[in-house]
Design a protein around this motif. Structure first.
Motif, short mmCIF file in Angstrom:
data_model
loop_
_atom_site.label_atom_id
_atom_site.label_comp_id
_atom_site.label_asym_id
_atom_site.label_seq_id
_atom_site.Cartn_x
_atom_site.Cartn_y
_atom_site.Cartn_z
N SER A 78 6.03 -3.22 -12.90
CA SER A 78 4.87 -2.36 -12.67
C SER A 78 3.76 -3.40 -12.18
O SER A 78 4.05 -4.54 -11.99
CB SER A 78 4.16 -2.07 -14.10
OG SER A 78 3.91 -3.15 -14.93
N GLY A 79 2.51 -3.28 -12.08
CA GLY A 79 1.31 -3.83 -11.48
C GLY A 79 0.74 -4.79 -12.46
O GLY A 79 -0.17 -5.49 -12.38
N ILE A 84 1.17 -9.22 -10.77
CA ILE A 84 -0.24 -8.91 -10.96
C ILE A 84 -0.86 -10.23 -10.16
O ILE A 84 -0.32 -11.34 -10.03
CB ILE A 84 -0.62 -8.99 -12.37
CG1 ILE A 84 -2.32 -8.85 -12.68
CG2 ILE A 84 -0.52 -10.28 -13.02
CD1 ILE A 84 -2.50 -8.34 -13.79
N ARG A 91 1.49 -8.36 -4.14
CA ARG A 91 1.84 -7.39 -5.44
C ARG A 91 2.77 -6.42 -4.89
O ARG A 91 3.62 -6.27 -5.18
CB ARG A 91 0.54 -6.86 -6.01
CG ARG A 91 0.81 -6.44 -7.33
CD ARG A 91 -0.44 -5.50 -7.54
NE ARG A 91 -0.53 -5.43 -9.13
CZ ARG A 91 -1.68 -4.85 -9.62
NH1 ARG A 91 -2.64 -4.18 -8.93
NH2 ARG A 91 -1.69 -4.85 -10.84
N LYS A 92 2.08 -5.74 -3.77
CA LYS A 92 2.70 -4.33 -3.48
C LYS A 92 4.15 -4.73 -2.90
O LYS A 92 5.18 -4.04 -3.26
CB LYS A 92 2.17 -3.67 -2.59
CG LYS A 92 0.59 -3.05 -3.09
CD LYS A 92 0.12 -2.11 -1.97
CE LYS A 92 -0.16 -3.07 -0.77
NZ LYS A 92 -1.09 -2.18 0.32
N ILE A 148 6.54 -5.68 -5.72
CA ILE A 148 7.10 -4.41 -6.34
C ILE A 148 8.10 -3.73 -5.48
O ILE A 148 9.15 -3.20 -6.34
CB ILE A 148 5.73 -3.61 -7.03
CG1 ILE A 148 4.99 -4.25 -7.91
CG2 ILE A 148 6.07 -2.12 -7.18
CD1 ILE A 148 3.55 -3.72 -8.38
N TYR A 207 3.75 3.38 -10.16
CA TYR A 207 2.71 3.35 -9.72
C TYR A 207 1.80 4.61 -10.46
O TYR A 207 2.15 5.49 -10.68
CB TYR A 207 2.41 3.81 -8.34
CG TYR A 207 3.49 3.15 -7.28
CD1 TYR A 207 3.07 1.64 -7.23
CD2 TYR A 207 4.22 3.76 -6.47
CE1 TYR A 207 3.89 0.95 -6.36
CE2 TYR A 207 5.02 2.95 -5.72
CZ TYR A 207 4.72 1.55 -5.41
OH TYR A 207 5.64 0.90 -4.59
N GLU A 222 -0.45 3.07 -2.68
CA GLU A 222 1.06 2.63 -2.90
C GLU A 222 1.87 3.83 -2.69
O GLU A 222 3.05 3.53 -1.97
CB GLU A 222 1.00 2.20 -4.24
CG GLU A 222 0.24 1.01 -4.69
CD GLU A 222 -0.18 0.50 -6.31
OE1 GLU A 222 -0.26 -0.60 -6.39
OE2 GLU A 222 -0.06 1.60 -6.81
N MET A 274 -3.14 -8.42 -3.56
CA MET A 274 -2.70 -7.19 -3.72
C MET A 274 -1.76 -6.86 -3.03
O MET A 274 -0.53 -6.20 -3.12
CB MET A 274 -3.74 -6.11 -3.50
CG MET A 274 -4.91 -6.18 -4.52
SD MET A 274 -4.09 -5.80 -6.12
CE MET A 274 -4.23 -3.79 -6.25
#
Length: 178
Positions: A37-38, A63, A89-90, A93, A6, A112, A86
């Protein structure tokens, strides 16, 4: 080993932060580990991915489509997973990572970090959570967490689940050793 990182995607930060991200990426790749990664290509987010790729590691970017649409995506990523939000996404990840490192960053990075730290405390995962902060950017945050603990808002055992480091080797050793 997949390390979720992050960090900031701001292009207006001091270059030393981008250099830190690149060096972390190089060290991840040098250990033959992978990056999650993002999925962005600018600032620290892009730098960490470029560092991993330079040293032979594999990069996975996650993403949201909205950010792909505004040309934010790291098109050099080995895997670029496009999601709808989002929140997705989180979650992705978190699912993909074996450990988490928070580099200096702003509100998104903090959000995050706190979410993954709370998830660790609540036993939703057993993965290491590390803050890599060689420049002391988060010193006021550490002071706030100390104060919250004194006031009873940070529960016993919660603080010990978050590892604070000042070197890349310390951070990676906590994530999974050499």
């Amino acid at each position: 080993m997949r390390i979720s990182v992050y960090c900031s995607s701001s292009p207006t930060i001091d270059k030393k932060y981008q250099e830190l991200a690149f060096e972390l990426g190089e060290a991840i790749g040098a250990r033959s580990w992978n990056l999650v990664s993002g999925g962005g290509h600018i600032s620290m987010m892009g730098a960490v991915a470029r560092g991993v790729r330079k040293s032979g590691g594999h990069t996975i970017g996650v993403i949201p489509q909205l950010l792909v649409d505004i040309e934010f995506a790291d098109k050099d990523s080995h895997e670029l997973q496009v999601v709808g939000s989002m929140r997705e996404r989180k979650g992705r990840i978190e699912e993909l990572g074996d450990a988490f490192i928070a580099l200096p960053g702003g509100l998104g990075t903090l959000e995050e970090l706190f979410e993954i730290w709370v998830g660790r405390f609540l036993n939703f995962h057993q993965k290491p959570v590390v803050v890599l902060d060689p420049f002391g950017l988060y010193d006021p945050l550490k002071t706030l967490i100390d104060h919250l603990e004194v006031e009873g808002f940070v529960k016993p055992g919660q603080r010990e689940l978050l590892h604070w480091c000042t070197t890349i080797d310390q951070a990676l050793d906590i994530c999974g050793g050499r």
